[in-house]
Write a protein that holds these residues in place. Structure first.
Motif, mmCIF file in Angstrom:
data_model
loop_
_atom_site.group_PDB
_atom_site.id
_atom_site.type_symbol
_atom_site.label_atom_id
_atom_site.label_comp_id
_atom_site.label_asym_id
_atom_site.label_seq_id
_atom_site.Cartn_x
_atom_site.Cartn_y
_atom_site.Cartn_z
ATOM 1 N N ASP A 32 -28.017 14.221 -1.760
ATOM 2 C CA ASP A 32 -28.207 15.634 -1.446
ATOM 3 C C ASP A 32 -27.242 16.551 -2.194
ATOM 4 O O ASP A 32 -27.451 17.774 -2.218
ATOM 5 N N VAL A 33 -26.198 16.009 -2.767
ATOM 6 C CA VAL A 33 -25.164 16.836 -3.394
ATOM 7 C C VAL A 33 -25.718 17.499 -4.649
ATOM 8 O O VAL A 33 -26.320 16.845 -5.507
ATOM 9 N N ASN A 34 -25.486 18.798 -4.751
ATOM 10 C CA ASN A 34 -25.881 19.558 -5.943
ATOM 11 C C ASN A 34 -24.674 19.634 -6.871
ATOM 12 O O ASN A 34 -23.724 20.378 -6.605
ATOM 13 N N ILE A 35 -24.698 18.885 -7.952
ATOM 14 C CA ILE A 35 -23.512 18.829 -8.812
ATOM 15 C C ILE A 35 -23.285 20.130 -9.568
ATOM 16 O O ILE A 35 -22.209 20.338 -10.142
ATOM 17 N N ILE A 51 -18.620 12.045 -1.437
ATOM 18 C CA ILE A 51 -19.017 13.454 -1.416
ATOM 19 C C ILE A 51 -20.447 13.528 -0.910
ATOM 20 O O ILE A 51 -21.346 12.895 -1.465
ATOM 21 N N ARG A 52 -20.637 14.304 0.168
ATOM 22 C CA ARG A 52 -21.930 14.333 0.831
ATOM 23 C C ARG A 52 -22.339 15.773 1.142
ATOM 24 O O ARG A 52 -21.504 16.658 1.261
ATOM 25 N N GLY A 53 -23.643 15.972 1.284
ATOM 26 C CA GLY A 53 -24.155 17.223 1.815
ATOM 27 C C GLY A 53 -24.596 18.227 0.775
ATOM 28 O O GLY A 53 -23.917 18.474 -0.223
ATOM 29 N N SER A 54 -25.735 18.853 1.036
ATOM 30 C CA SER A 54 -26.309 19.810 0.092
ATOM 31 C C SER A 54 -25.516 21.105 0.018
ATOM 32 O O SER A 54 -25.663 21.865 -0.941
ATOM 33 N N ARG A 55 -24.660 21.398 1.017
ATOM 34 C CA ARG A 55 -23.904 22.645 1.034
ATOM 35 C C ARG A 55 -22.524 22.501 0.409
ATOM 36 O O ARG A 55 -21.760 23.466 0.354
ATOM 37 N N THR A 56 -22.202 21.303 -0.058
ATOM 38 C CA THR A 56 -20.859 21.061 -0.591
ATOM 39 C C THR A 56 -20.597 21.871 -1.858
ATOM 40 O O THR A 56 -21.447 21.951 -2.748
ATOM 41 N N VAL A 57 -19.396 22.466 -1.905
ATOM 42 C CA VAL A 57 -18.936 23.231 -3.061
ATOM 43 C C VAL A 57 -17.523 22.785 -3.401
ATOM 44 O O VAL A 57 -16.672 22.687 -2.511
ATOM 45 N N VAL A 58 -17.274 22.507 -4.678
ATOM 46 C CA VAL A 58 -15.932 22.116 -5.131
ATOM 47 C C VAL A 58 -15.572 23.005 -6.319
ATOM 48 O O VAL A 58 -16.180 22.902 -7.388
ATOM 49 N N SER A 59 -14.600 23.866 -6.136
ATOM 50 C CA SER A 59 -14.236 24.831 -7.170
ATOM 51 C C SER A 59 -13.222 24.248 -8.150
ATOM 52 O O SER A 59 -12.704 23.148 -7.965
ATOM 53 N N ALA A 60 -12.934 25.022 -9.176
ATOM 54 C CA ALA A 60 -12.016 24.586 -10.225
ATOM 55 C C ALA A 60 -10.652 24.224 -9.649
ATOM 56 O O ALA A 60 -10.159 24.872 -8.727
ATOM 57 N N GLY A 61 -10.061 23.180 -10.225
ATOM 58 C CA GLY A 61 -8.706 22.800 -9.857
ATOM 59 C C GLY A 61 -8.573 21.999 -8.582
ATOM 60 O O GLY A 61 -7.448 21.677 -8.166
#
Length: 400
Positions: A32-35, A51-61
């Motif tokens: 489900d993760v949107n890379i 890393i799980r879930g369609s709402r996951t967000v990982v920002s720079a750094g």
């Protein structure tokens, strides 16, 4: 037949766009993760992370799993967030927030800029304003904490601290306010210190600059700012247990109304002021949307707990009877209260955000007149919500 770990295609796509993954075959990325919501700039995902879930967000750094495997599910991480190991679900962590290994973060949590926790800390529906620092071995759920002006002068909770949020009756109308929203958002208030090996029995409200001695349990409000509190050791009490007696019902309801009212103020701040700054970031609109979802969920939880408490009451006096009869009206009065931010403040923050200035710098640079305007705006929201509820159940004689 080649056996490929789940999510390896996504791992390879992330490494291709610059994410550092030292041992790709040990990282598990859910289908489900949107890379596209994971930045390719200076992100590090250490071995064993999930890393799980369609709402996951990982920002720079961002750095995940530097000390131990880290699982994140439907979390939204701002720039430079560090999660060293553990589990986090449904949480929003803004720029520079961090938690050491053993983290256990449940939905509804918001850690604002540079808030941090050491190892083995549990959070749920917890809102920490910028710079707030938690020690180790802490259970700190169902509360909002503000105070402090920097990473050197921050509100702090000592190690082995507990926010007691569950009663023998199974009641959780226990959310506590350490500081408040109308003044806390300005990031200019004295820090709050809760000494280690202690606890707070919610619901409690404290002023800014409160210092609670180590090894003590806070059971009452600290209404004035700048107070040193050394609660006495309670004498032994033995008496028959009276389930659902709620001897301090008016105080409990008042504290819950104030908590929800502060949530209204914080939501207005996010929608009208934080939005201006978050909209300039790579994933800022997603962070804003997630934070607003969490504030909505926190409000719903608090209202649910008030309903549950009222359902246990015996109508043995006028105040309780009125609360039982008008519960739906009370809930309606706890709906979001809003109000327009000062126009000059919106213009100033909008221009500063458009120029790339940072949120913390701009807020701390407001002049005295602008700070008064913020406190009056947000304080008016809090007072309106409190008054709305008080008018519904006057016999309860709520005091805020």
């Amino acid at each position: 037949m080649e056996l490929r770990p789940r999510g390896l295609d996504k791992v390879e796509a992330l490494t291709a766009k610059g994410v550092r993954i030292p041992n790709p075959w040990t990282v598990d990325i859910d289908d489900d993760v949107n890379i596209d919501r994971i930045s390719g700039t200076n992100v590090v995902i250490h071995p064993g992370c999930r890393i799980r879930g369609s709402r996951t967000v990982v920002s720079a750094g961002c750095v995940l799993g530097a000390e131990a495997p880290m699982t994140i599910q439907d979390c939204q991480l701002g720039e430079g967030v560090a999660l060293a190991g553990g589990y986090a679900e449904g949480a929003v962590l803004l720029a520079g927030a961090s938690m050491a290994s053993g983290a256990h973060v449940r939905p509804g949590t918001i850690l604002e800029e540079q808030a941090s926790a050491a190892h083995t800390v549990g959070l749920k529906q917890t809102v920490l304003f910028p710079f707030v620092t938690l020690g180790s071995l802490i259970n700190f759920c169902d509360l909002l904490m503000a105070g402090g002006t920097s990473r050197r002068q921050h509100s702090e909770v000592g190690s082995s601290y507990i926010h007691f949020n569950f009663t023998p009756d199974g009641d959780k109308t226990t959310a506590s306010l350490f500081g408040d929203v109308p003044r806390g958002v300005l990031l200019n208030q004295p820090p709050i210190f809760l000494g280690g090996q202690g606890g707070t029995v919610g619901p409690v409200s404290t002023g800014f600059g409160t210092v609670v001695g180590a090894g003590s349990v806070l059971r009452d409000d600290v209404e004035e700012d700048g107070q040193l509190v050394l609660p006495p050791r309670p004498a032994e009490v033995r008496r028959p247990v009276t389930p659902a007696s709620y001897r301090q019902l008016s105080r409990i309801i008042s504290r819950n109304v104030s908590y929800v009212a502060n949530l209204s103020a914080l939501e207005s701040w996010y929608r009208q002021i934080r939005r201006l700054f978050l909209s300039q970031l790579e994933f800022g609109p997603l962070l804003l949307a997630a934070a607003l979802v969490n504030l909505t969920d926190i409000r719903a939880e608090r209202i649910k707990r008030v309903r549950n408490l009222v359902g246990r009451l015996h109508p043995d006096d006028e105040g309780r009877s009125q609360l039982l009869e008008r519960l739906d009206d009370v809930v309606a009065a706890l709906a979001v209260v809003d109000g327009p931010a000062p126009a000059e403040l919106v213009r100033l923050c909008g221009a500063a955000a458009g120029e790339g200035q940072e949120y913390l710098t701009v807020v701390q640079g407001l002049d005295e007149e602008q700070r008064i305007g913020v406190t009056e705006w947000l304080g008016g929201i809090v007072e309106t919500q409190q008054q709305n509820v008080a008018e519904v159940v006057p016999a309860l004689e709520l005091r805020f």
